[in-house]
Design a protein around this motif. Structure first.
Motif, PDB file in Angstrom:
ATOM      1  N   GLU A 146      -0.125  -5.389  -7.172  1.00 17.42           N
ATOM      2  CA  GLU A 146      -1.547  -5.798  -7.426  1.00 17.42           C
ATOM      3  C   GLU A 146      -2.002  -6.594  -8.347  1.00 17.42           C
ATOM      4  OE1 GLU A 146      -5.538  -2.797  -7.941  1.00 17.42           O
ATOM      5  OE2 GLU A 146      -3.638  -1.982  -8.405  1.00 17.42           O
ATOM      6  N   ASP A 151      -4.163 -13.022  -2.297  1.00 17.73           N
ATOM      7  CA  ASP A 151      -4.706 -12.792  -0.874  1.00 17.73           C
ATOM      8  C   ASP A 151      -4.918 -14.113  -0.211  1.00 17.73           C
ATOM      9  OD1 ASP A 151      -5.865 -12.055   1.687  1.00 17.73           O
ATOM     10  OD2 ASP A 151      -6.925 -10.533   0.717  1.00 17.73           O
ATOM     11  N   GLU A 250       0.355  -1.376  14.669  1.00 15.00           N
ATOM     12  CA  GLU A 250      -0.547  -1.119  13.597  1.00 15.00           C
ATOM     13  C   GLU A 250       0.403  -1.104  12.241  1.00 15.00           C
ATOM     14  OE1 GLU A 250      -2.786   2.242  14.144  1.00 15.00           O
ATOM     15  OE2 GLU A 250      -3.708   1.455  16.103  1.00 15.00           O
ATOM     16  N   ASN A 251       1.470  -0.788  12.342  1.00 13.34           N
ATOM     17  CA  ASN A 251       2.244  -0.384  11.163  1.00 13.34           C
ATOM     18  C   ASN A 251       3.230  -1.543  10.644  1.00 13.34           C
ATOM     19  OD1 ASN A 251       1.098   1.841  10.997  1.00 13.34           O
ATOM     20  ND2 ASN A 251       2.633   3.274  11.868  1.00 13.34           N
ATOM     21  N   GLY A 255      -1.715  -5.284   6.806  1.00 14.29           N
ATOM     22  CA  GLY A 255      -2.456  -6.032   5.866  1.00 14.29           C
ATOM     23  C   GLY A 255      -2.162  -7.309   5.313  1.00 14.29           C
ATOM     24  N   TYR A 498       0.059  -1.728  -2.510  1.00 16.80           N
ATOM     25  CA  TYR A 498       0.889  -2.231  -1.324  1.00 16.80           C
ATOM     26  C   TYR A 498       0.730  -1.381  -0.287  1.00 16.80           C
ATOM     27  CZ  TYR A 498       5.006  -3.883   1.179  1.00 16.80           C
ATOM     28  OH  TYR A 498       5.891  -4.476   2.328  1.00 16.80           O
ATOM     29  N   ASN A 500      -1.684   0.891   0.079  1.00 19.62           N
ATOM     30  CA  ASN A 500      -3.160   1.054   0.854  1.00 19.62           C
ATOM     31  C   ASN A 500      -3.541  -0.414   1.481  1.00 19.62           C
ATOM     32  OD1 ASN A 500      -3.455   3.509  -0.258  1.00 19.62           O
ATOM     33  ND2 ASN A 500      -4.031   2.964  -2.058  1.00 19.62           N
ATOM     34  N   ASN A 501      -3.211  -1.281   0.991  1.00 19.57           N
ATOM     35  CA  ASN A 501      -3.611  -2.646   1.430  1.00 19.57           C
ATOM     36  C   ASN A 501      -2.621  -3.401   2.437  1.00 19.57           C
ATOM     37  OD1 ASN A 501      -6.467  -3.164  -0.190  1.00 19.57           O
ATOM     38  ND2 ASN A 501      -4.655  -2.360  -1.655  1.00 19.57           N
ATOM     39  N   LYS A 504      -1.325  -0.251   4.861  1.00 23.12           N
ATOM     40  CA  LYS A 504      -2.478   0.621   5.001  1.00 23.12           C
ATOM     41  C   LYS A 504      -2.028   1.867   5.489  1.00 23.12           C
ATOM     42  CE  LYS A 504      -5.548  -3.233   5.991  1.00 23.12           C
ATOM     43  NZ  LYS A 504      -6.419  -3.931   7.156  1.00 23.12           N
ATOM     44  N   ASP A 505      -1.328   2.669   4.917  1.00 27.35           N
ATOM     45  CA  ASP A 505      -0.714   4.110   5.068  1.00 27.35           C
ATOM     46  C   ASP A 505      -1.837   4.857   4.986  1.00 27.35           C
ATOM     47  OD1 ASP A 505       1.644   4.508   6.424  1.00 27.35           O
ATOM     48  OD2 ASP A 505       2.488   5.329   4.651  1.00 27.35           O
TER      49      ASP A 505
END
Length: 505
Positions: A146, A151, A250-251, A255, A498, A500-501, A504-505
């Motif tokens: 983070e 980005d 999606e997985n 992100g 990582y 969450n972004n 995207k779990d």
């Protein structure tokens, strides 16, 4: 009659208990043999890599690897179980007939022996693949990713008006150690003279003051799909909370914004070529999600009757791979769009590589001949590319994906030797001519993401993307700033950012 039924019921219950006990012991032994095989066969393979591969389908896995795994996991564990069983009965017989111990004491000893076997194999597995370290990593939080992540959507990325073509060659298991010591390798002889010449005559980034070097391995980058992802997204491939098999659309790092995503937005034709079925390791999900690449793999080659020879281990050999690459690049070069053709070689893959019809027998050790052939083939391909009409407006990037997983003393890779993957940038655009490109930098595969873009003449605000630094700039890499070991330690730890972004779990 009732007593007989009760005796039969008790006898049946005892048999079931014994079968279940044997099954538990066998599973424990098989798991231990599996970890042992993976660790030794894939050169210190860790639990994170094992978990990732278990979450993926077996499509594209070499039959040789599958057979080796079955023999070592199920066959070896069965032999161990039989051996332990024989030893067990000999010990009990000795206790009963020689020492004349009572049945109650023998029963206690039996239970202790069983516990010793189960606990012993569990402890061995725990230590072998560092289960404790893995658990520690997934429960210990770190803000490293983070704090250092850039980005791509947050910085200005400017492509040149005339967009440049990209030929991106990823060489399986190709590391600098295959050179002789005089060039920075670990051997007495140079197995990859063509690659050595390409590194010396073009741009190649090193971590050494003297001799050739390159990128070092850190967590989340040390196997093929991890390297492919990190080299093009500037991020490690972390598996905590990650399973591409459930919903690949999606997985697979949804992100992340990678090289393929950016080139797609700029109108590039994109193609990924590999000699094995694309499903192996989730590569199909990655390349479709991040850039919607056209795919040419073993299955498509067979469907289109382009490959009619017998399948070798995983699919077709690199000799055919280079021919397909030439055909596809020639086709795409006639379009009015820029192209990105990425292809992955595989002949140098674990466990011993593949000897194709182009290989010679210069060395007694077969893997030496495979590596020697791989160098010759990529050298010949580059010479072909230089004669083509598209070459003047094309950058060629050659990267090793990860250190070889072949574990053999003949490779002469000692613990004190710093292993690095080869890198070559041929015909790049260099925006800042004041930069000393031979200045040693502590490099990881994540640094190649912004560097590849820069080699195409792309301007990147701040010269950083993901966790990578543009090596064509004067900016320090994260390896320079923190050290490779510190990066490795921090990346292994749990990152809520990582999860969450990026996942995207």
């Amino acid at each position: 009659m009732e007593e007989t039924k009760e005796n039969r019921s008790n006898s049946k219950g005892k048999v079931i208990k014994k079968v279940l006990l044997y099954l538990v012991i066998y599973i424990v032994i098989a798991a231990s043999c599996g970890f042992d095989w993976a660790y030794d066969s894939f050169n210190n393979c860790n639990l994170e890599k094992i978990i990732f591969q278990l979450s993926e389908p077996l499509d594209g896995t070499s039959s040789e690897v599958i057979v080796s795994g079955i023999l070592n996991i199920f066959g070896k564990s069965l032999l161990i179980l039989i051996g332990l069983n024989v030893l067990y009965f000999l010990v009990i017989k000795f206790l009963r007939n020689v020492l004349k111990l009572k049945d109650t004491i023998i029963s206690i000893i039996k239970a202790i022996l069983v516990l010793i076997v189960i606990i012993g194999f569990c402890v061995y597995s725990w230590i072998k693949v560092d289960v404790g370290g893995y658990i520690k990593n997934i429960v210990t939080a770190s803000s490293f990713i983070e704090d250092n992540y850039v980005d791509p959507n947050s910085v200005k990325i400017t492509f040149p008006e005339e967009k440049r073509n990209l030929i991106f060659i990823v060489l399986e298991s190709m590391e600098v150690s295959f050179m002789d010591e005089a060039h920075g390798g670990a051997l007495d002889t140079n197995l990859i003279p063509e690659i050595t010449n390409l590194m010396e005559e073009n741009i190649s980034f090193t971590n050494k003051e003297d001799g050739l070097g390159g990128a070092q391995d850190v967590a989340g980058t040390g196997w093929t799909i991890g390297a492919l992802a990190s080299e093009t997204t500037g991020l490690p491939l972390k598996v905590a909370g990650f399973n591409t098999a459930n919903d690949p659309n999606e997985n697979f790092m949804p992100g992340a914004v990678g090289l393929g995503d950016l080139l797609k937005e700029e109108g590039y034709n994109q193609l990924f070529i590999c000699g094995s079925p694309i499903e192996f390791g989730g590569r199909d999900d990655f390349y479709r999600l991040h850039g919607n690449y056209e795919i040419l793999d073993y299955n498509r080659a067979v469907e289109e009757k382009r490959y009619t020879d017998e399948k070798v281990n995983w699919g077709f050999p690199d000799y055919d791979l280079y021919e397909y690459a030439k055909q596809e690049i020639t086709r795409l070069s006639k379009d009015n769009k820029p192209f990105n053709v990425t292809f992955l070689t595989v002949d140098t893959h674990h466990p011993v590589g593949y000897i194709c019809t182009e290989c010679t027998n210069e060395y007694d050790y077969e893997y030496y001949n495979v590596v020697r052939c791989a160098s010759r083939q990529v050298g010949e391909f580059v010479e072909w590319a230089k004669t083509q009409d598209f070459y003047d407006n094309t950058t060629i990037v050659i990267l090793g994906d990860h250190p070889t997983m072949v574990s053999d003393p003949r490779l002469c890779i000692t613990k004190d030797y710093t292993r690095t993957m080869v890198n070559v940038f041929i015909n790049p655009i260099i925006n800042d001519l004041s930069v000393n490109l031979r200045t040693p930098k502590q490099i990881t595969s994540m640094d190649f993401y912004p560097t590849i873009l820069s080699s195409l003449g792309v301007s990147i605000e701040g010269d950083k993307l993901g966790l990578g630094t543009n090596l064509f700039s004067n900016e320090k890499t994260l390896g320079d700033k923190f050290g490779i070991s510190k990066m490795d330690e921090e990346i292994k730890l749990r990152s809520e950012f990582y999860i969450n972004n990026i996942l995207k779990d």
